[in-house]
Design a protein around this motif. Structure first.
Motif, PDB file in Angstrom:
ATOM      1  N   ASP A 275      -4.799   8.863 -18.729  1.00 43.47           N
ATOM      2  CA  ASP A 275      -3.578   8.385 -18.087  1.00 43.47           C
ATOM      3  C   ASP A 275      -3.398   9.044 -16.717  1.00 43.47           C
ATOM      4  N   THR A 276      -2.680   8.345 -15.858  1.00 48.68           N
ATOM      5  CA  THR A 276      -2.249   8.940 -14.596  1.00 48.68           C
ATOM      6  C   THR A 276      -0.785   8.603 -14.367  1.00 48.68           C
ATOM      7  N   ASP A 277      -0.030   9.595 -13.887  1.00 46.59           N
ATOM      8  CA  ASP A 277       1.355   9.361 -13.470  1.00 46.59           C
ATOM      9  C   ASP A 277       1.513   9.696 -11.986  1.00 46.59           C
ATOM     10  N   LEU A 278       0.404   9.619 -11.256  1.00 46.31           N
ATOM     11  CA  LEU A 278       0.389   9.962  -9.842  1.00 46.31           C
ATOM     12  C   LEU A 278       1.344   9.071  -9.054  1.00 46.31           C
ATOM     13  N   PHE A 279       2.191   9.695  -8.256  1.00 45.81           N
ATOM     14  CA  PHE A 279       3.148   9.005  -7.394  1.00 45.81           C
ATOM     15  C   PHE A 279       2.732   9.249  -5.944  1.00 45.81           C
ATOM     16  N   ILE A 280       2.262   8.193  -5.278  1.00 39.33           N
ATOM     17  CA  ILE A 280       1.810   8.300  -3.893  1.00 39.33           C
ATOM     18  C   ILE A 280       2.908   7.793  -2.976  1.00 39.33           C
ATOM     19  N   ARG A 281       3.346   8.641  -2.060  1.00 36.05           N
ATOM     20  CA  ARG A 281       4.422   8.306  -1.131  1.00 36.05           C
ATOM     21  C   ARG A 281       4.115   8.933   0.215  1.00 36.05           C
ATOM     22  N   PRO A 282       4.830   8.579   1.272  1.00 35.15           N
ATOM     23  CA  PRO A 282       4.541   9.135   2.596  1.00 35.15           C
ATOM     24  C   PRO A 282       4.450  10.650   2.580  1.00 35.15           C
ATOM     25  N   GLY A 283       3.420  11.138   3.266  1.00 38.26           N
ATOM     26  CA  GLY A 283       3.102  12.558   3.246  1.00 38.26           C
ATOM     27  C   GLY A 283       1.883  12.859   2.406  1.00 38.26           C
ATOM     28  N   TYR A 284       1.485  11.901   1.558  1.00 38.27           N
ATOM     29  CA  TYR A 284       0.295  12.079   0.717  1.00 38.27           C
ATOM     30  C   TYR A 284      -0.969  11.933   1.565  1.00 38.27           C
ATOM     31  N   GLY A 285      -1.968  12.756   1.302  1.00 40.40           N
ATOM     32  CA  GLY A 285      -3.234  12.662   2.009  1.00 40.40           C
ATOM     33  C   GLY A 285      -4.296  11.980   1.170  1.00 40.40           C
ATOM     34  N   PHE A 286      -4.691  10.768   1.557  1.00 42.00           N
ATOM     35  CA  PHE A 286      -5.689  10.017   0.792  1.00 42.00           C
ATOM     36  C   PHE A 286      -7.069  10.659   0.928  1.00 42.00           C
ATOM     37  N   ARG A 287      -7.830  10.616  -0.149  1.00 40.73           N
ATOM     38  CA  ARG A 287      -9.152  11.232  -0.183  1.00 40.73           C
ATOM     39  C   ARG A 287     -10.303  10.229  -0.232  1.00 40.73           C
ATOM     40  N   VAL A 288     -10.039   8.996  -0.683  1.00 44.15           N
ATOM     41  CA  VAL A 288     -11.171   8.124  -1.024  1.00 44.15           C
ATOM     42  C   VAL A 288     -11.266   6.901  -0.116  1.00 44.15           C
ATOM     43  N   ALA A 289     -10.292   6.017  -0.140  1.00 41.99           N
ATOM     44  CA  ALA A 289     -10.418   4.731   0.551  1.00 41.99           C
ATOM     45  C   ALA A 289     -10.056   4.844   2.022  1.00 41.99           C
ATOM     46  N   GLU A 290     -10.839   4.140   2.853  1.00 40.66           N
ATOM     47  CA  GLU A 290     -10.511   4.003   4.275  1.00 40.66           C
ATOM     48  C   GLU A 290      -9.772   2.710   4.564  1.00 40.66           C
ATOM     49  N   GLY A 291      -9.930   1.721   3.689  1.00 38.07           N
ATOM     50  CA  GLY A 291      -9.261   0.441   3.860  1.00 38.07           C
ATOM     51  C   GLY A 291      -8.528   0.047   2.597  1.00 38.07           C
ATOM     52  N   LEU A 292      -7.542  -0.827   2.747  1.00 38.01           N
ATOM     53  CA  LEU A 292      -6.749  -1.284   1.607  1.00 38.01           C
ATOM     54  C   LEU A 292      -6.393  -2.752   1.801  1.00 38.01           C
ATOM     55  N   ILE A 293      -6.667  -3.545   0.779  1.00 33.79           N
ATOM     56  CA  ILE A 293      -6.227  -4.935   0.718  1.00 33.79           C
ATOM     57  C   ILE A 293      -5.085  -4.990  -0.284  1.00 33.79           C
ATOM     58  N   THR A 294      -3.957  -5.561   0.108  1.00 33.08           N
ATOM     59  CA  THR A 294      -2.795  -5.544  -0.766  1.00 33.08           C
ATOM     60  C   THR A 294      -1.900  -6.732  -0.477  1.00 33.08           C
ATOM     61  N   ASN A 295      -1.099  -7.102  -1.473  1.00 32.56           N
ATOM     62  CA  ASN A 295      -0.079  -8.118  -1.267  1.00 32.56           C
ATOM     63  C   ASN A 295       1.165  -7.483  -0.654  1.00 32.56           C
ATOM     64  N   PHE A 296       2.172  -8.310  -0.379  1.00 30.41           N
ATOM     65  CA  PHE A 296       3.460  -7.814   0.083  1.00 30.41           C
ATOM     66  C   PHE A 296       4.307  -7.440  -1.132  1.00 30.41           C
ATOM     67  N   HIS A 297       4.897  -6.249  -1.101  1.00 30.06           N
ATOM     68  CA  HIS A 297       5.539  -5.691  -2.285  1.00 30.06           C
ATOM     69  C   HIS A 297       7.065  -5.753  -2.220  1.00 30.06           C
TER      70      HIS A 297
END
Length: 357
Positions: A275-297
């Motif tokens: 399980d993961t309960d990771l909460f990613i919000r501004p200030g978080y430093g991403f480690r893996v992806a350089e790009g992101l494809i996403t819908n409008f939330h």
């Protein structure tokens, strides 16, 4: 971190109520990481922004028909929305709607001979155990309804059984679709493969909590509802190989980005099941992806917070205002965005999110 900072005005008519055909005919907004400018394209043109040696990482979870209707022994109607299975015996957490809360031990008679026995409360949810004759999961697949999000104001239909599912879905367990992947169809995947774009897969079983707005207590706790993830050794190897050849890792969807980051929580991406309960919000430093494809939330949602953390708050919120002005389609059956990680200098050969040449 005030949820109001992630609010925006959205005319109701921009909330997509049905998919368009073909899948890749949806619109694609490309966000320039240098100045927040946007370019409007079609999703079928995604390959213009990718290079040979890049890696697309997909979430291969499969949506379970997770909404059930039935009645109590008293005759009162009930509706269950599966949140997540707890084990292989049919135990699950559900959101239960009834005129009165069923008591512990009560058996709810659902459509098609499926039954749910109430075991107790689990915070805002109810713990039940499903049962029925024969193969339980097969019965659930037959009698359950597609769990369309609450902002789709219609009943599910047979088309939704196909279209509220990615073409590469294979691991049953989600109660909401990883919607960024809904734009990929077989012809587009084949073109990207011929172009030299590689693919890898993670599994994150999306829970119904993905539709809940962020609450102050969520921000204070710094944790989200847990979701089950699998990041395999083969996915880790694909990411490492991509980096060694100078390619870029592009996460298809916020669920994929979250799974990758959870598996890299110790600093380096490693295989992970749990399980993961990771909460990613501004200030978080991403480690893996350089790009992101996403819908409008959704406004005020934790998913919008993740996107802002990835590509920059001002740029993302500005892009949302532009999307409203330009009449993009929003949410699960809506249009998509391509973003590059803030400050990483990536995004096409020009390093500004323009098409490769």
């Amino acid at each position: 971190m005030n949820p109001d900072a992630f609010d925006y005005d959205l005319p109701p008519e921009l909330i997509a109520q049905a998919p368009i055909s073909p899948r890749s005919a949806s619109r694609l907004m490309v966000l320039d990481p240098s100045d927040g400018g946007v370019t409007g394209r079609r999703f079928a043109e995604l390959g213009d922004y990718l290079r040979p040696g890049d890696l697309l990482v997909f979430n291969d979870t499969r949506v379970v028909p997770a909404r059930f209707f039935g009645q109590r022994a008293t005759g009162g109607r009930v509706e269950l929305l599966l949140e997540r299975f707890l084990d292989d015996t049919g135990r699950a957490h559900v959101a239960l709607r009834a005129s009165k809360s069923p008591r512990v031990g009560e058996v709810l008679a659902l459509e098609g001979g499926l039954k749910a026995t109430v075991l107790g409360r689990a915070d805002e949810l109810t713990e039940v155990v499903f049962s029925g004759s024969g193969d339980l999961m097969g019965l659930i697949e037959r009698v359950g309804h597609v769990p369309l999000p609450p902002y789709i104001a219609r009943a599910d239909n047979e088309e939704d059984r196909v279209r509220y599912q990615t073409v590469y879905a294979r691991a049953p367990g989600a109660v909401a679709a990883p919607t960024a992947g809904l734009h990929f169809d077989e012809p587009l995947l084949e073109r990207l493969a011929r172009q030299g774009v590689e693919s890898a897969y993670v599994t994150l079983h999306v829970g119904a909590g993905t539709f809940r707005p962020a609450r102050p207590e969520t921000l204070a706790q710094g944790r989200l509802h847990p979701e089950r993830i699998t990041v395999s050794a083969s996915c880790v190897a694909a990411v490492e190989a991509t980096r060694s050849r100078g390619g870029r890792v592009i996460a298809v969807g916020t669920t994929t980005a979250r799974a990758l980051e959870a598996a890299a929580a110790t600093g380096a991406l490693a295989p992970y099941v749990g399980d993961t309960d990771l909460f990613i919000r501004p200030g978080y430093g991403f480690r893996v992806a350089e790009g992101l494809i996403t819908n409008f939330h959704l406004p005020r949602s934790t998913l919008l917070m993740l996107v802002c953390a990835f590509a920059g708050y001002d740029h993302v919120m500005g892009a949302y205002r532009r999307a409203v002005a330009d009449r993009y389609r929003f949410f699960s059956y809506g249009d998509a965005m391509l973003l590059w990680r803030a400050g990483n200098g990536e995004g096409g050969d020009s390093m500004h999110g323009r098409p490769k040449v």
